[in-house]
Every structure is written in structure tokens, then in C-alpha cells.
Design an enzyme around this catalytic site. Structure first.
Site, short mmCIF file in Angstrom:
data_model
loop_
_atom_site.label_atom_id
_atom_site.label_comp_id
_atom_site.label_asym_id
_atom_site.label_seq_id
_atom_site.Cartn_x
_atom_site.Cartn_y
_atom_site.Cartn_z
N GLY A 98 0.85 -1.20 0.00
CA GLY A 98 0.00 0.00 0.00
C GLY A 98 0.88 1.24 0.00
CG MET A 134 -1.93 5.43 6.97
SD MET A 134 -1.16 6.61 8.09
CE MET A 134 0.07 5.56 8.87
CG ASN A 139 -4.79 4.56 16.81
OD1 ASN A 139 -3.64 4.95 16.92
ND2 ASN A 139 -5.82 5.39 16.77
CG HIS A 171 -11.25 9.01 11.84
ND1 HIS A 171 -11.95 8.49 12.91
CD2 HIS A 171 -9.95 8.61 12.02
CE1 HIS A 171 -11.12 7.80 13.69
NE2 HIS A 171 -9.91 7.87 13.18
CG HIS A 172 -9.47 11.44 6.87
ND1 HIS A 172 -9.77 10.71 5.75
CD2 HIS A 172 -8.74 10.62 7.66
CE1 HIS A 172 -9.22 9.51 5.84
NE2 HIS A 172 -8.58 9.43 7.01
CE LYS A 189 -11.58 5.22 10.16
NZ LYS A 189 -10.50 4.37 9.63
N GLY A 230 -11.81 1.52 13.36
CA GLY A 230 -11.30 0.30 13.99
C GLY A 230 -10.93 0.54 15.44
N1 LIG Z 1 -3.57 1.46 12.18
C1 LIG Z 1 -3.37 2.77 12.06
O1 LIG Z 1 -2.72 3.41 12.90
C2 LIG Z 1 -3.94 3.48 10.87
C3 LIG Z 1 -3.78 4.88 10.70
C4 LIG Z 1 -4.30 5.47 9.56
C5 LIG Z 1 -4.95 4.69 8.62
N2 LIG Z 1 -5.12 3.36 8.84
C6 LIG Z 1 -5.74 2.46 7.86
O2 LIG Z 1 -4.75 2.14 6.88
C7 LIG Z 1 -5.43 1.85 5.66
C8 LIG Z 1 -4.87 2.75 4.56
O3 LIG Z 1 -5.17 4.09 4.85
P1 LIG Z 1 -4.71 5.27 3.86
O4 LIG Z 1 -5.31 6.51 4.39
O5 LIG Z 1 -3.25 5.17 3.62
O6 LIG Z 1 -5.50 4.80 2.52
P2 LIG Z 1 -5.09 5.04 1.01
O7 LIG Z 1 -4.45 6.38 0.85
O8 LIG Z 1 -6.30 4.72 0.20
O9 LIG Z 1 -3.96 3.93 0.72
C9 LIG Z 1 -4.20 2.57 0.53
C10 LIG Z 1 -3.27 2.13 -0.58
O10 LIG Z 1 -3.25 0.70 -0.67
C11 LIG Z 1 -3.35 0.36 -2.04
N3 LIG Z 1 -3.79 -1.01 -2.21
C12 LIG Z 1 -5.01 -1.53 -1.95
N4 LIG Z 1 -5.00 -2.84 -2.23
C13 LIG Z 1 -3.77 -3.14 -2.67
C14 LIG Z 1 -3.15 -4.33 -3.12
N5 LIG Z 1 -3.82 -5.48 -3.17
N6 LIG Z 1 -1.85 -4.27 -3.51
C15 LIG Z 1 -1.16 -3.12 -3.46
N7 LIG Z 1 -1.69 -1.95 -3.04
C16 LIG Z 1 -2.99 -1.98 -2.66
C17 LIG Z 1 -4.29 1.41 -2.61
O11 LIG Z 1 -4.22 1.44 -4.02
P3 LIG Z 1 -5.50 2.01 -4.85
O12 LIG Z 1 -5.64 3.45 -4.47
O13 LIG Z 1 -5.10 1.77 -6.25
O14 LIG Z 1 -6.70 1.20 -4.41
C18 LIG Z 1 -3.72 2.66 -1.95
O15 LIG Z 1 -2.59 3.13 -2.65
C19 LIG Z 1 -6.92 2.06 5.94
O16 LIG Z 1 -7.49 0.82 6.28
C20 LIG Z 1 -6.92 3.02 7.12
O17 LIG Z 1 -8.09 2.97 7.88
C21 LIG Z 1 -4.61 2.75 9.93
#
Ligand SMILES: NC(=O)c1ccc[n+]([C@@H]2O[C@H](COP(=O)([O-])OP(=O)(O)OC[C@H]3O[C@@H](n4cnc5c(N)ncnc54)[C@H](OP(=O)(O)O)[C@@H]3O)[C@@H](O)[C@H]2O)c1
Length: 272
Positions: A9, A14, A124, A155-156, A159, A165
Site C-alpha cells: 500500500g 499511510m 491504531n 475522522h477525515h 475514511k 477500527g
Molecule cells: N492502524 C493505524 O494506525 C492506521 C492509521 C491510519 C490509517 N489506517 C488504515 O490504513 C489503511 C490505509 O489508509 P490510507 O489513508 O493510507 O489509505 P489510502 O491512501 O487509500 O492507501 C491505501 C493504498 O493501498 C493500495 N492497495 C489496496 N489494495 C492493494 C493491493 N492489493 N496491492 C497493493 N496496493 C494496494 C491502494 O491502491 P488504490 O488506491 O489503487 O486502491 C492505496 O494506494 C486504511 O485501512 C486506514 O483505515 C490505519
């Protein structure tokens, strides 16, 4: 020895923050940035900043066989999580995942995989939230169900999943501390003739707006008094730093199911 880290990702918000966090670490090395499409336009910015050019072994759509990694950090969301788990199982790589919105089946698969590889999933990666969860569990156990529990999060606007979560984890922490069945007492929406509040209920309220990184408040209320525990994240880099810290800690550990709290205070893994 350096911990070799792959990021799944990597083109996302992130993923890019994680790669930026890795750039300043001498004991960790980014060996692969795994993206959905290598021609993803968002990568151009990072390439221009020199992040991918100087730090990554490869930018690829799957972890190449020739690339060895100790830990995969997954921020691909629920859609990419299965691939993260499959890659780690097949290659014997430790998994640090922050993907949220996972189904019960995905979480069960991750727990099953933790018999073979170390897995640390957290909704988180803020160390402050790890402490909040501990405080909330302590408060819930001490106050009991007579104190009505409500969880509010914002959140933004982009989301995908709701409640967050983290909000769900906080709700499960409260239910567990009170000896309740979470699914039986969780209340996700109130509208119209919602009626009086049932005893023991755990309520959720969700807001989405603009660029809010993430805020969680847990309210415990009884007649005449309220206790509120709040955490506010003001920059998503903190989650990326926490994930890198978790990856450094997880590398080389025994297979098992670990929590972010274990990074704060090392303990034996909980059984899958
Ligand atoms: N645990 C924590 O502390 C925390 C903090 C913030 C966010 N999060 C979570 O982290 C996740 C990502 O958040 P984000 O804001 O970074 O989202 P985001 O900007 O949409 O990034 C997700 C990325 O993963 C890619 N992706 C999806 N499936 C894939 C695959 N099979 N192979 C390769 N790449 C793939 C997406 O590509 P496409 O755009 O082409 O689909 C996108 O580039 C969410 O679930 C969010 O809730 C967790």
C-alpha cells in the site's frame, strides 16, 4: 543488523508516511515498496523527493522472489489485507498491519496465520491510543456497567469504514472488562423513536469532516458525574512511526499474535 522492511500500500497516504518514517532510521531498510500499479501517478511526488530513488530496493506490484524481507508493513486497507497475509505466510515474513475495516473472517485468518508467523495487527499505531485502551479497560472494570459508556470518534472525509477500527477496539475493551458480549451490547446508531437507553449498552457516534486525522473520546456517565478520556491525533506521521517501531520490535520474534501494547511492555504472545 538492519531490519529489512517491505511496505504494502506504499502509494497510499499511510504507505508514503511509513516510507518517509523509514528514511530516517539507520537500523531499518526499505527493501520493497509494493503498490497496486507501478505507474501510479502519486509515486511521482515521492520519486521527486528522492524517497523511492534512494531508499527502496524495488517498487513492484508484488514482493519479488529475489527480495528478502524480515517484516511486511501493510497499510493497504481491507482490500489488500488478504494479499499481505498470503505473502507473509508463503514467505515466512512477520506481518505488521494497520489495515482497518477487516471482516471477522480476515481477522480469524490472521489469528490462524499467527501460529506460523509473528503477526501484529493494530487499528491504531499511536502509542497514546495503546495507553488509552489500557486506561479505558481499567475504568470500565472499576466503574462497572452502571456507568453508561459511549464512544465518539471523528475522522477525515475520506475514511472508508465506520465506526473506526479504534472505536470498535475500545468498545470491545469495555465489553471484555465488564464481562459482556460485545455484539449483544454494541449500539451503532440511534434514529427516530430510539427509546430509552438499555442498561449495559455501549453506544457509538461517528463524525466525518475535512482533514481530521483522528479523535476518540470514551465517555463513562452516571447520575451526577461524567468521566471522559480523549485522544487526539494531529498528524498521521505518528501512526507511521508507531508501525516502524512495531516492525523493528517484531522482527525475529516467535510466531504469535501480538498487540501494540506488547511493544510498550514486552510480554508473551497471546494464543491465536
Ligand atoms: N492502524 C493505524 O494506525 C492506521 C492509521 C491510519 C490509517 N489506517 C488504515 O490504513 C489503511 C490505509 O489508509 P490510507 O489513508 O493510507 O489509505 P489510502 O491512501 O487509500 O492507501 C491505501 C493504498 O493501498 C493500495 N492497495 C489496496 N489494495 C492493494 C493491493 N492489493 N496491492 C497493493 N496496493 C494496494 C491502494 O491502491 P488504490 O488506491 O489503487 O486502491 C492505496 O494506494 C486504511 O485501512 C486506514 O483505515 C490505519
Amino acid at each position: 543488523m538492519q531490519t529489512r522492511i517491505a511496505v504494502l500500500g506504499a502509494a497510499g497516504r499511510m504507505g508514503r508516511a511509513t516510507i518517509a518514517a523509514l528514511a530516517g532510521q539507520d537500523d531499518c531498510r526499505l527493501v520493497a515498496a509494493i503498490v497496486r500499479r507501478v505507474d501510479d501517478g502519486r509515486l511521482a511526488l515521492d520519486a521527486a523527493a528522492g524517497i523511492f530513488g534512494t531508499r527502496a530496493g524495488v517498487v513492484a506490484e508484488q514482493l519479488p522472489d529475489a527480495v528478502e524481507a524480515d517484516v511486511l508493513i501493510d497499510f493497504s486497507g481491507a482490500g489488500g489485507f488478504d494479499e499481505a497475509l498470503r505473502t507473509c505466510r508463503e514467505r515466512g515474513i512477520a506481518l505488521v498491519s494497520g489495515s482497518t475495516g477487516l471482516s471477522e473472517g480476515q481477522l480469524a485468518a490472521a489469528r490462524a496465520a499467527s501460529a506460523a508467523i509473528p503477526v501484529l495487527w493494530s487499528s491504531n499505531f499511536s502509542l497514546g491510543v495503546a495507553l488509552l485502551r489500557r486506561l479505558v479497560a481499567t475504568a470500565a472494570a472499576a466503574l462497572g456497567p452502571e456507568f453508561e459508556a459511549e464512544i465518539m470518534e471523528i475522522h477525515h472525509r475520506d475514511k472508508v469504514d465506520a465506526p473506526s477500527g479504534t472505536a470498535l477496539s475500545l468498545g470491545r475493551d469495555i465489553a471484555q472488562a465488564r464481562g459482556q458480549d460485545f455484539d449483544a451490547v454494541a449500539r451503532f446508531a440511534r434514529q427516530g423513536s430510539a427509546g430509552p437507553r438499555p442498561a449495559g449498552e455501549i453506544g457509538f457516534a461517528v463524525a466525518r469532516a475535512a482533514d481530521v486525522v483522528g479523535e476518540h473520546t470514551v465517555l463513562f456517565a452516571a447520575a451526577g458525574e461524567r468521566l471522559e478520556l480523549t485522544h487526539r491525533a494531529t498528524h498521521r506521521d505518528l501512526f507511521a512511526r508507531g508501525a516502524v517501531q512495531a516492525a523493528r520490535w517484531l522482527a525475529g520474534r516467535s510466531p504469535g499474535w501480538y498487540a501494540l501494547a506488547d511493544v510498550l511492555e514486552p510480554v508473551a504472545p497471546t494464543p491465536p
